[in-house]
Write a protein that holds these residues in place. Structure first.
Motif, PDB file in Angstrom:
ATOM      1  N   LYS A 234       0.846  -1.188   0.000  1.00  0.00           N
ATOM      2  CA  LYS A 234       0.000   0.000   0.000  1.00  0.00           C
ATOM      3  C   LYS A 234       0.884   1.241   0.000  1.00  0.00           C
ATOM      4  CE  LYS A 234      -3.618   2.441   2.540  1.00  0.00           C
ATOM      5  NZ  LYS A 234      -2.920   3.722   2.557  1.00  0.00           N
ATOM      6  N   PRO A 235       0.745   2.140  -0.996  1.00  0.00           N
ATOM      7  CA  PRO A 235       1.584   3.330  -1.063  1.00  0.00           C
ATOM      8  C   PRO A 235       1.043   4.451  -0.188  1.00  0.00           C
ATOM      9  CG  PRO A 235       0.118   3.272  -2.940  1.00  0.00           C
ATOM     10  CD  PRO A 235      -0.159   2.014  -2.132  1.00  0.00           C
ATOM     11  N   ASP A 236       1.924   5.334   0.259  1.00  0.00           N
ATOM     12  CA  ASP A 236       1.501   6.531   0.982  1.00  0.00           C
ATOM     13  C   ASP A 236       1.130   7.646   0.019  1.00  0.00           C
ATOM     14  OD1 ASP A 236       1.914   5.382   3.478  1.00  0.00           O
ATOM     15  OD2 ASP A 236       4.056   5.849   3.407  1.00  0.00           O
ATOM     16  N   ARG A 237       1.561   7.557  -1.212  1.00  0.00           N
ATOM     17  CA  ARG A 237       1.182   8.522  -2.244  1.00  0.00           C
ATOM     18  C   ARG A 237       0.899   7.738  -3.514  1.00  0.00           C
ATOM     19  NH1 ARG A 237       6.545   8.554  -1.390  1.00  0.00           N
ATOM     20  NH2 ARG A 237       7.916   8.187  -3.172  1.00  0.00           N
ATOM     21  N   LYS A 238       0.324   8.412  -4.487  1.00  0.00           N
ATOM     22  CA  LYS A 238      -0.064   7.703  -5.707  1.00  0.00           C
ATOM     23  C   LYS A 238       1.153   7.036  -6.346  1.00  0.00           C
ATOM     24  CE  LYS A 238      -2.710   7.948  -9.916  1.00  0.00           C
ATOM     25  NZ  LYS A 238      -3.659   8.685 -10.735  1.00  0.00           N
ATOM     26  N   PRO A 239       1.083   5.712  -6.548  1.00  0.00           N
ATOM     27  CA  PRO A 239       2.266   5.008  -7.045  1.00  0.00           C
ATOM     28  C   PRO A 239       2.369   5.011  -8.558  1.00  0.00           C
ATOM     29  CG  PRO A 239       0.534   3.447  -6.618  1.00  0.00           C
ATOM     30  CD  PRO A 239      -0.022   4.814  -6.271  1.00  0.00           C
ATOM     31  N   GLU A 240       3.534   4.892  -9.022  1.00  0.00           N
ATOM     32  CA  GLU A 240       3.772   4.591 -10.415  1.00  0.00           C
ATOM     33  C   GLU A 240       4.530   3.264 -10.519  1.00  0.00           C
ATOM     34  OE1 GLU A 240       2.549   5.933 -13.009  1.00  0.00           O
ATOM     35  OE2 GLU A 240       1.559   7.573 -11.945  1.00  0.00           O
ATOM     36  N   LEU A 241       5.721   3.206  -9.863  1.00  0.00           N
ATOM     37  CA  LEU A 241       6.527   1.993  -9.898  1.00  0.00           C
ATOM     38  C   LEU A 241       6.992   1.662  -8.486  1.00  0.00           C
ATOM     39  CD1 LEU A 241       8.779   2.830 -12.989  1.00  0.00           C
ATOM     40  CD2 LEU A 241       6.684   1.475 -12.957  1.00  0.00           C
ATOM     41  N   ASP A 242       7.133   0.366  -8.205  1.00  0.00           N
ATOM     42  CA  ASP A 242       7.690  -0.013  -6.907  1.00  0.00           C
ATOM     43  C   ASP A 242       9.215  -0.083  -7.013  1.00  0.00           C
ATOM     44  OD1 ASP A 242       8.322  -2.348  -8.206  1.00  0.00           O
ATOM     45  OD2 ASP A 242       6.828  -3.577  -7.176  1.00  0.00           O
ATOM     46  N   GLU A 243       9.870  -0.572  -5.946  1.00  0.00           N
ATOM     47  CA  GLU A 243      11.330  -0.567  -5.930  1.00  0.00           C
ATOM     48  C   GLU A 243      11.940  -1.488  -6.980  1.00  0.00           C
ATOM     49  OE1 GLU A 243       9.740  -3.514  -2.932  1.00  0.00           O
ATOM     50  OE2 GLU A 243       9.350  -1.437  -3.539  1.00  0.00           O
ATOM     51  N   MET A 244      11.139  -2.437  -7.506  1.00  0.00           N
ATOM     52  CA  MET A 244      11.647  -3.357  -8.523  1.00  0.00           C
ATOM     53  C   MET A 244      11.303  -2.870  -9.933  1.00  0.00           C
ATOM     54  SD  MET A 244      13.177  -5.587  -6.746  1.00  0.00           S
ATOM     55  CE  MET A 244      13.499  -6.834  -7.992  1.00  0.00           C
ATOM     56  N   GLY A 245      10.686  -1.683 -10.014  1.00  0.00           N
ATOM     57  CA  GLY A 245      10.345  -1.164 -11.332  1.00  0.00           C
ATOM     58  C   GLY A 245       9.014  -1.658 -11.865  1.00  0.00           C
ATOM     59  N   GLU A 246       8.237  -2.385 -11.022  1.00  0.00           N
ATOM     60  CA  GLU A 246       6.938  -2.890 -11.451  1.00  0.00           C
ATOM     61  C   GLU A 246       5.847  -1.970 -10.930  1.00  0.00           C
ATOM     62  OE1 GLU A 246       6.421  -5.426 -13.402  1.00  0.00           O
ATOM     63  OE2 GLU A 246       8.523  -6.029 -13.511  1.00  0.00           O
ATOM     64  N   ARG A 247       4.788  -1.845 -11.703  1.00  0.00           N
ATOM     65  CA  ARG A 247       3.663  -1.013 -11.281  1.00  0.00           C
ATOM     66  C   ARG A 247       2.960  -1.662 -10.093  1.00  0.00           C
ATOM     67  NH1 ARG A 247       0.896   3.246 -12.900  1.00  0.00           N
ATOM     68  NH2 ARG A 247      -1.292   3.442 -12.306  1.00  0.00           N
ATOM     69  N   VAL A 248       2.678  -0.857  -9.068  1.00  0.00           N
ATOM     70  CA  VAL A 248       1.989  -1.365  -7.885  1.00  0.00           C
ATOM     71  C   VAL A 248       0.508  -1.509  -8.201  1.00  0.00           C
ATOM     72  CG1 VAL A 248       1.416  -0.914  -5.474  1.00  0.00           C
ATOM     73  CG2 VAL A 248       3.657  -0.268  -6.369  1.00  0.00           C
ATOM     74  N   GLU A 249      -0.036  -2.698  -7.979  1.00  0.00           N
ATOM     75  CA  GLU A 249      -1.451  -2.945  -8.271  1.00  0.00           C
ATOM     76  C   GLU A 249      -2.327  -2.341  -7.176  1.00  0.00           C
ATOM     77  OE1 GLU A 249      -4.384  -6.633  -9.539  1.00  0.00           O
ATOM     78  OE2 GLU A 249      -2.392  -7.013  -8.737  1.00  0.00           O
ATOM     79  N   ASN A 250      -3.429  -1.713  -7.595  1.00  0.00           N
ATOM     80  CA  ASN A 250      -4.316  -1.101  -6.620  1.00  0.00           C
ATOM     81  C   ASN A 250      -5.124  -2.171  -5.898  1.00  0.00           C
ATOM     82  OD1 ASN A 250      -7.350  -1.247  -7.555  1.00  0.00           O
ATOM     83  ND2 ASN A 250      -6.125  -0.985  -9.400  1.00  0.00           N
ATOM     84  N   VAL A 251      -5.767  -1.747  -4.818  1.00  0.00           N
ATOM     85  CA  VAL A 251      -6.650  -2.649  -4.071  1.00  0.00           C
ATOM     86  C   VAL A 251      -8.044  -2.039  -4.031  1.00  0.00           C
ATOM     87  CG1 VAL A 251      -4.944  -3.856  -2.707  1.00  0.00           C
ATOM     88  CG2 VAL A 251      -5.726  -1.615  -1.949  1.00  0.00           C
ATOM     89  N   SER A 252      -8.501  -1.595  -5.177  1.00  0.00           N
ATOM     90  CA  SER A 252      -9.802  -0.946  -5.299  1.00  0.00           C
ATOM     91  C   SER A 252     -10.916  -1.923  -4.952  1.00  0.00           C
ATOM     92  CB  SER A 252      -9.983  -0.446  -6.733  1.00  0.00           C
ATOM     93  OG  SER A 252     -11.202   0.214  -6.880  1.00  0.00           O
ATOM     94  N   GLY A 253     -11.912  -1.448  -4.187  1.00  0.00           N
ATOM     95  CA  GLY A 253     -12.984  -2.345  -3.781  1.00  0.00           C
ATOM     96  C   GLY A 253     -14.292  -1.632  -3.511  1.00  0.00           C
ATOM     97  N   ILE A 254     -15.334  -2.434  -3.322  1.00  0.00           N
ATOM     98  CA  ILE A 254     -16.674  -1.942  -2.985  1.00  0.00           C
ATOM     99  C   ILE A 254     -17.157  -2.691  -1.752  1.00  0.00           C
ATOM    100  CG2 ILE A 254     -19.056  -1.618  -3.770  1.00  0.00           C
ATOM    101  CD1 ILE A 254     -18.037  -1.998  -6.650  1.00  0.00           C
ATOM    102  N   ILE A 255     -17.740  -1.959  -0.814  1.00  0.00           N
ATOM    103  CA  ILE A 255     -18.453  -2.569   0.308  1.00  0.00           C
ATOM    104  C   ILE A 255     -19.921  -2.186   0.181  1.00  0.00           C
ATOM    105  CG2 ILE A 255     -18.714  -2.702   2.811  1.00  0.00           C
ATOM    106  CD1 ILE A 255     -15.803  -1.854   3.086  1.00  0.00           C
ATOM    107  N   TYR A 256     -20.787  -3.184   0.112  1.00  0.00           N
ATOM    108  CA  TYR A 256     -22.228  -2.935   0.035  1.00  0.00           C
ATOM    109  C   TYR A 256     -22.868  -3.075   1.410  1.00  0.00           C
ATOM    110  CZ  TYR A 256     -22.239  -2.991  -5.063  1.00  0.00           C
ATOM    111  OH  TYR A 256     -22.033  -2.691  -6.380  1.00  0.00           O
ATOM    112  N   THR A 257     -23.641  -2.076   1.781  1.00  0.00           N
ATOM    113  CA  THR A 257     -24.446  -2.169   2.983  1.00  0.00           C
ATOM    114  C   THR A 257     -25.855  -1.680   2.655  1.00  0.00           C
ATOM    115  OG1 THR A 257     -24.543  -1.637   5.339  1.00  0.00           O
ATOM    116  CG2 THR A 257     -23.792   0.110   3.850  1.00  0.00           C
TER     117      THR A 257
END
Length: 483
Positions: free
Chosen positions: A251-274
């Protein structure tokens, strides 16, 4: 850039790329589009992730004339119209919220008999009005009525979970325009509902081309998590699970582009229904207090707030990882990378659960769907259904068949949750009438840990029996519910 007609675009692949910004069709989309361009009546039943709207939007761009799209949800219509206009396609919507100037423009456009509008989204209620019908008859006489597309077509059937009376009146289109092809689309229809749809719309003849895809979504991991009012451990359980996901994915503290290995960090976008707006607000606030980027989304929020939240969530901006929403959220939203869908409370129907869970993993990547199930929620939902069927103030209520269908759908979802003896994916496909048992590659809690599932059921649920159907009507009047 002005909106333009695109009659010269005869290459559907070119139109797909240029107008819709997509590289390729999903399986069977091309066949469906070709069938409607050939003048066939078309029935499409496909999962939430399939991309059903493209099946009538792309032909409308290529074909001559106007396509009328009938939809039950104002928010869905407005979202799709906005997206189409952003793609330089003249799409409009006519409903109770349409400003007078726009309504006047649309009616004058139809009144010419040769409308410039490519797609016109309308409600089923509007289709019953004589003034609108007269305009369509004029368009038809000029041979400019290309097709009728009925979205969420399960609303036609009294055996459907979301029956609306005005959908029944759509039979007028086939009676009045027998030569105009009709397309109907749904994600949730069993055999009885499918037959109702085809019979009512008059498209069960030799000109019909039916496409029924499997409800199986192999990339979704399905799980039921047992709880109760007494333990009320949803929040701690979810936060613990999500923090584990953050740790695994970074989880990044700011909007990510690449991680330390040069790979794009995948988001953890989700929905909670109530189910309630109050819980929607309070849950989102609690998550933010634990440094989890959650935002509420419900009907009472200001339109500009909802629009800002939606766009930032779609773009995966910092602070907008999770939408905490009521049940109407997500229909028609073009976001492929939702990594999880959580049902905080038990939905009112099996079909509703399936549609909402299906908003995860539309990109085909592994995604997680779990439902918090308590017997107290089970009885509360049952009480809501009883109230819906007796209050007399719901315009979409049907007769006795629909009342039974609503309760049977709820009971089927309860059985699905309580079942510890079989595959979740198999239970879903069986509910929608499929004969073949899907090959589940450890993508549900039963396949992953059968004994653990049984243990969690024993530990998580109270021992009382289900008595909702034996209770008197009105027993749950103090329970607050709002979509």
């Amino acid at each position: 850039m002005p909106l333009v007609r695109t009659d010269s675009m005869q290459d559907i692949d070119f139109t797909l790329r240029r107008q819709f910004g997509k590289k390729s069709f999903r399986p069977q989309q091309r066949e469906i589009i070709n069938a409607t361009l050939e003048g066939k009546d078309v029935f499409v039943q496909a999962a939430t992730s399939f991309g059903k709207s493209l099946c009538f939007q792309l032909p409308a761009v290529i074909d001559h004339g106007i396509t009328i799209v009938i939809s039950p949800l104002l928010s869905l219509m407005m979202d799709q119209v906005k997206a189409l206009r952003n793609s330089n396609i003249d799409a409009r919507t006519l409903n109770s919220n349409t400003p007078f100037a726009e309504r006047d423009h649309i009616m004058k456009d139809l009144g010419t008999g040769h409308p410039l509008t490519r797609l016109l989204y309308v409600t089923p209620e509007l289709c019953s009005g004589p003034y609108f019908r007269e305009r369509l008859e004029l368009v038809h006489r000029q041979k400019e009525l290309a097709r009728i597309a009925v979205d969420e077509a399960h609303c036609i059937s009294e055996w459907g979970h979301d029956f609306r009376k005005d959908f029944k009146r759509l039979s007028w289109f086939r009676e009045r325009f027998p030569d105009v092809p009709i397309m109907c689309l749904t994600a949730t229809a069993n055999e009885q509902v499918r037959n109702d749809i085809l019979t009512t719309l008059g498209i069960n003849g030799p000109n019909l081309k039916a496409f029924t895809m499997s409800a199986f979504r192999p990339n979704l991991h399905l799980e039921v998590r047992f709880t109760s009012d007494q333990t009320d451990d949803r929040y701690d359980d979810f936060v613990s699970w999500l923090k584990g996901v953050y740790e695994r994915r970074g989880k990044p503290d700011r909007k990510p582009e690449l991680d330390e290995m040069g790979e794009r960090v995948e988001n953890v976008s989700g929905i909670i229904y109530t189910t309630s707006r109050d819980e929607c607000e309070s849950l989102a606030a609690s998550l933010r207090s634990h440094d989890i980027a959650a935002r509420p989304f419900h009907a009472k929020l200001a339109n500009q707030d909802k629009e800002r939240t939606l766009q930032k969530w779609i773009r995966n901006e910092v602070g907008y990882d999770i939408i905490v929403a009521t049940t109407a959220f997500g229909m028609g939203i073009d976001k492929d990378d939702v990594r999880f869908v959580v049902h905080w409370r038990l939905p009112k129907s099996f079909e509703g659960y399936y549609q909402e869970a299906g908003r995860a993993g539309r990109d085909g990547k592994a995604s997680y769907c779990f439902l918090y199930y308590s017997r107290e929620d089970r009885d509360r939902v049952c009480g809501m259904i009883v109230k819906d069927n007796t209050s007399g103030d719901r315009r979409d209520k049907g007769g006795e068949a629909n009342k039974r269908a609503r309760m049977e759908s709820h009971e089927a979802l309860v059985r699905y949750c309580e079942d510890t003896g079989g595959c979740r994916h198999a239970a879903i496909t069986k509910y929608f009438g499929e004969k073949e048992v899907p090959k589940c590659d450890f993508a549900c809690d039963w396949h992953k840990d059968r004994e653990g599932l049984k243990r969690r059921w024993r530990e998580g649920l109270a021992s009382e029996e289900w008595v909702c159907t034996q209770r008197e009507e009105g027993a749950f009047e103090d329970y607050y519910y709002s979509e």
